[in-house]
Write a protein that holds these residues in place. Structure first.
Motif, PDB file in Angstrom:
ATOM      1  N   GLY A  50       0.833  -1.205   0.000  1.00  0.00           N
ATOM      2  CA  GLY A  50       0.000   0.000   0.000  1.00  0.00           C
ATOM      3  C   GLY A  50       0.864   1.250   0.000  1.00  0.00           C
ATOM      4  O   GLY A  50       0.560   2.242  -0.677  1.00  0.00           O
ATOM      5  N   GLY A  51       1.947   1.212   0.752  1.00  0.00           N
ATOM      6  CA  GLY A  51       2.868   2.345   0.776  1.00  0.00           C
ATOM      7  C   GLY A  51       3.544   2.557  -0.563  1.00  0.00           C
ATOM      8  O   GLY A  51       3.722   3.688  -1.015  1.00  0.00           O
ATOM      9  N   PHE A  52       3.900   1.456  -1.215  1.00  0.00           N
ATOM     10  CA  PHE A  52       4.511   1.562  -2.541  1.00  0.00           C
ATOM     11  C   PHE A  52       3.535   2.222  -3.526  1.00  0.00           C
ATOM     12  O   PHE A  52       3.933   3.056  -4.339  1.00  0.00           O
ATOM     13  CB  PHE A  52       4.934   0.179  -3.036  1.00  0.00           C
ATOM     14  CG  PHE A  52       5.570   0.192  -4.384  1.00  0.00           C
ATOM     15  CD1 PHE A  52       6.855   0.686  -4.563  1.00  0.00           C
ATOM     16  CD2 PHE A  52       4.878  -0.264  -5.496  1.00  0.00           C
ATOM     17  CE1 PHE A  52       7.431   0.712  -5.819  1.00  0.00           C
ATOM     18  CE2 PHE A  52       5.444  -0.242  -6.750  1.00  0.00           C
ATOM     19  CZ  PHE A  52       6.727   0.243  -6.920  1.00  0.00           C
ATOM     20  N   CYS A  53       2.252   1.857  -3.432  1.00  0.00           N
ATOM     21  CA  CYS A  53       1.243   2.473  -4.317  1.00  0.00           C
ATOM     22  C   CYS A  53       1.159   3.981  -4.070  1.00  0.00           C
ATOM     23  O   CYS A  53       1.066   4.766  -5.024  1.00  0.00           O
ATOM     24  CB  CYS A  53      -0.123   1.825  -4.091  1.00  0.00           C
ATOM     25  SG  CYS A  53      -0.202   0.118  -4.633  1.00  0.00           S
ATOM     26  N   LEU A  54       1.191   4.388  -2.803  1.00  0.00           N
ATOM     27  CA  LEU A  54       1.139   5.823  -2.500  1.00  0.00           C
ATOM     28  C   LEU A  54       2.384   6.539  -3.011  1.00  0.00           C
ATOM     29  O   LEU A  54       2.306   7.667  -3.508  1.00  0.00           O
ATOM     30  CB  LEU A  54       0.971   6.051  -0.998  1.00  0.00           C
ATOM     31  CG  LEU A  54      -0.354   5.608  -0.379  1.00  0.00           C
ATOM     32  CD1 LEU A  54      -0.394   5.959   1.099  1.00  0.00           C
ATOM     33  CD2 LEU A  54      -1.541   6.214  -1.090  1.00  0.00           C
ATOM     34  N   VAL A  55       3.544   5.898  -2.907  1.00  0.00           N
ATOM     35  CA  VAL A  55       4.775   6.507  -3.417  1.00  0.00           C
ATOM     36  C   VAL A  55       4.696   6.669  -4.943  1.00  0.00           C
ATOM     37  O   VAL A  55       5.119   7.692  -5.492  1.00  0.00           O
ATOM     38  CB  VAL A  55       6.012   5.674  -3.005  1.00  0.00           C
ATOM     39  CG1 VAL A  55       7.259   6.126  -3.734  1.00  0.00           C
ATOM     40  CG2 VAL A  55       6.232   5.779  -1.499  1.00  0.00           C
ATOM     41  N   VAL A  56       4.132   5.674  -5.623  1.00  0.00           N
ATOM     42  CA  VAL A  56       3.990   5.774  -7.089  1.00  0.00           C
ATOM     43  C   VAL A  56       3.072   6.940  -7.452  1.00  0.00           C
ATOM     44  O   VAL A  56       3.369   7.724  -8.363  1.00  0.00           O
ATOM     45  CB  VAL A  56       3.464   4.442  -7.682  1.00  0.00           C
ATOM     46  CG1 VAL A  56       3.035   4.621  -9.133  1.00  0.00           C
ATOM     47  CG2 VAL A  56       4.534   3.367  -7.578  1.00  0.00           C
ATOM     48  N   PRO A 122      -4.814   6.448   5.036  1.00  0.00           N
ATOM     49  CA  PRO A 122      -4.480   7.779   4.516  1.00  0.00           C
ATOM     50  C   PRO A 122      -4.928   7.975   3.067  1.00  0.00           C
ATOM     51  O   PRO A 122      -5.185   9.096   2.648  1.00  0.00           O
ATOM     52  CB  PRO A 122      -2.953   7.828   4.607  1.00  0.00           C
ATOM     53  CG  PRO A 122      -2.606   6.839   5.644  1.00  0.00           C
ATOM     54  CD  PRO A 122      -3.639   5.762   5.580  1.00  0.00           C
ATOM     55  N   GLY A 123      -5.030   6.883   2.306  1.00  0.00           N
ATOM     56  CA  GLY A 123      -5.498   6.998   0.923  1.00  0.00           C
ATOM     57  C   GLY A 123      -6.888   7.591   0.831  1.00  0.00           C
ATOM     58  O   GLY A 123      -7.259   8.183  -0.190  1.00  0.00           O
TER      59      GLY A 123
END
Length: 153
Positions: A50-56, A122-123
């Motif tokens: 999920g964090g990787f998706c937010l970073v992208v 947070p998303g």
């Protein structure tokens, strides 16, 4: 007048890019077992993917910012794609939240002591920023724009 509108896009892209990247890093850090101290207050769970998706998503916003600052008109497209990606993730998180809430009504024994806020991510609240952006620029979406460089750049 046009300059103010461009400044709003630049500020929006910088803010959204920074927030998505920071929250993505918080997700990844919590997922790796690093205590960030503020994660629980910001509803950030340990979730590496999920964090990787937010970073992208944050990277898409920041790349759009970079191109807009260089006068490349296509940078706005990256901001629009970032908005759409963040809205898709906000919708997915809301569906997960709703599904878990529905499951808690169907099988209440499995959810003793559970709160709906445990599924809050947070998303969801970052998506509200993108929702405000799309409502502000909804009339600017165009398939007819072919210019890559801004005039005078």
């Amino acid at each position: 007048m046009k300059q103010n509108h461009e400044n709003k896009e630049l500020i929006f892209a910088a803010l959204a890019g920074a927030l998505y990247t920071i929250f993505g890093i918080f997700h990844i850090a919590e997922g790796l077992g690093i205590n960030t101290a503020t994660a629980s207050q910001l509803f950030v769970p340990g979730d590496i993917l999920g964090g990787f998706c937010l970073v992208v998503i944050g990277a898409v916003f920041l790349y759009g910012l970079k191109e807009m600052k260089q006068g490349i008109n296509a940078g706005v497209s990256f901001v629009y794609v970032g908005i759409l990606m963040s809205l898709v993730f906000m919708g997915a998180y809301l569906l997960i939240m709703g599904g878990t809430l529905l499951d808690s009504f169907i099988v209440p024994d499995d959810y003793e002591g559970w709160s709906i806020m445990e599924t809050f991510r947070p998303g969801i609240y970052l998506g509200l920023l993108s929702l405000a952006g799309i409502l502000h620029w909804k009339d600017r979406f165009s398939l007819n724009e072919v210019l890559v460089f801004r005039e005078g750049a």
